[in-house]
Write a protein that holds these residues in place. Structure first.
Motif, PDB file in Angstrom:
ATOM      1  N   ASN A  81      35.864 146.842 -44.910  1.00 43.37           N
ATOM      2  CA  ASN A  81      35.383 145.490 -44.648  1.00 43.37           C
ATOM      3  C   ASN A  81      34.789 144.805 -45.876  1.00 43.37           C
ATOM      4  OD1 ASN A  81      36.018 145.694 -41.857  1.00 43.37           O
ATOM      5  ND2 ASN A  81      34.104 146.775 -41.473  1.00 43.37           N
ATOM      6  N   ALA A  82      34.551 145.530 -46.936  1.00 45.51           N
ATOM      7  CA  ALA A  82      33.949 144.952 -48.130  1.00 45.51           C
ATOM      8  C   ALA A  82      34.973 144.090 -48.864  1.00 45.51           C
ATOM      9  CB  ALA A  82      33.425 146.052 -49.045  1.00 45.51           C
ATOM     10  N   PRO A  83      34.567 142.933 -49.366  1.00 49.02           N
ATOM     11  CA  PRO A  83      35.511 142.093 -50.130  1.00 49.02           C
ATOM     12  C   PRO A  83      35.788 142.688 -51.501  1.00 49.02           C
ATOM     13  CG  PRO A  83      33.323 141.126 -50.164  1.00 49.02           C
ATOM     14  CD  PRO A  83      33.239 142.305 -49.243  1.00 49.02           C
ATOM     15  N   ASP A  84      36.971 142.432 -52.000  1.00 45.10           N
ATOM     16  CA  ASP A  84      37.361 142.912 -53.325  1.00 45.10           C
ATOM     17  C   ASP A  84      38.131 141.822 -54.039  1.00 45.10           C
ATOM     18  OD1 ASP A  84      40.565 143.866 -53.456  1.00 45.10           O
ATOM     19  OD2 ASP A  84      39.720 143.630 -51.453  1.00 45.10           O
ATOM     20  N   LEU A  85      38.319 142.005 -55.316  1.00 44.53           N
ATOM     21  CA  LEU A  85      39.100 141.065 -56.128  1.00 44.53           C
ATOM     22  C   LEU A  85      40.414 141.656 -56.609  1.00 44.53           C
ATOM     23  CD1 LEU A  85      36.486 139.229 -58.394  1.00 44.53           C
ATOM     24  CD2 LEU A  85      37.804 138.295 -56.494  1.00 44.53           C
TER      25      LEU A  85
END
Length: 303
Positions: free
Chosen positions: A142-146
């Motif tokens: 669920n963590a955002p990433d680039l």
């Protein structure tokens, strides 16, 4: 002509240099007329002796304490300059925070792509924390990433070039226009969301990088739609793009509601209030904007 006289005169001229050299040796033996300076720099010289181990010996006014003080002062200046540069650089480009958004692995990328394409069965959308710090993306899907948005943007440009090539419209200039257009729309979208959050006065832990990551996830659906259209025709493009648009809408709603809405509203309970309604409308507007951009940036690539 007398040959004997000429020979004796020649012998006399040849003897003259030897006689002068012998006279110079005798004069030197009796007393030195000139001081020998040929050993300057190689031997000892009167009034000047330099020690090999002391770097400050060649400079009469610079002693060991002074040289150490100068070196310490120069080192402190270099350290202060480095700290100032890092501080100003981190203000505009948070390098330390960017490392968090690229902390991914193969398992995370696979799960995240599956979540972006099929988010309907996923239940827990909360980001895990460890001592008030969100865990790295490779430990929480669920963590955002680039990483996925960056690779998605690059892949989208490559697929767009391929699609333009199938239409006999490919050119480096047109590909550059395609890339710059997609980037400008992405920046404008993030700026619009930041302005909306400021106007609605939403207290959220969402950062600019988080918004950039969420806005970049739509490139996955765009790639799926364009590739499907290139392989199976325009009907496949519309069907696959419609599926991906619905998936990204659900993904954004379920992700952003935990960030923008209050705790009670995020749990699904009805909360009355103008401010909460504005937050709900803002969440839906951000989610609804994703399909619009997906269609706008891909419809001309499939014929």
């Amino acid at each position: 002509m007398d040959y004997t006289a000429t020979q004796s005169g020649s012998r006399q001229r040849k003897l003259h240099p030897n006689m002068r050299a012998r006279s110079a040796v005798e004069a030197t033996a009796d007393g030195q007329l000139f001081e020998d300076t040929s050993g300057f720099g190689h031997g000892s010289q009167p009034g000047y002796q330099q020690q090999a181990g002391d770097p400050a010996a060649g400079f009469p006014g610079l002693s060991d304490p002074m040289s150490n003080l100068a070196m310490a002062y120069g080192s402190s200046l270099a350290t202060q300059g480095k700290e100032l540069m890092d501080k100003n650089l981190d203000r505009f480009i948070p390098i330390s925070k960017l490392k968090y958004y690229f902390a991914v692995d193969t398992v995370y990328v696979g799960k995240k792509l599956g979540l972006l394409i099929f988010p309907y069965m996923h239940e827990n959308w909360e980001v895990n924390y460890q001592q008030d710090i969100p865990v790295a993306p490779r430990f929480d899907v669920n963590a955002p990433d680039l990483y996925i948005p960056t690779m998605g943007f690059i892949t989208y440009i490559l697929v767009a070039g391929l699609a333009l090539g199938t239409q006999n419209k490919f050119s480096p200039e047109l590909l550059g226009v395609q890339a710059s257009s997609a980037f400008v729309w992405l920046v404008m979208e993030v700026l619009a969301v930041l302005l909306s959050l400021y106007l609605v006065t939403v207290n959220t832990d969402l950062t600019t990088i988080d918004l950039l990551a969420f806005a970049g996830y739509k490139y996955v659906g765009m790639i799926v739609g364009v590739v499907s259209g290139l392989l199976f025709g325009r009907p496949a493009y519309y069907l696959s793009l419609l599926w991906c648009c619905a998936a990204i809408f659900v993904f954004m709603i379920r992700t952003l509601r935990l960030k923008l809405l209050s705790e009670t509203a995020a749990e699904g309970r009805l909360v009355r209030g103008t401010r909460n309604q504005l937050r709900m409308y803002l969440t839906m507007a951000i989610a609804a904007a994703q399909p619009v951009f997906m269609y706008w940036l891909t419809f001309h690539l499939v014929r």
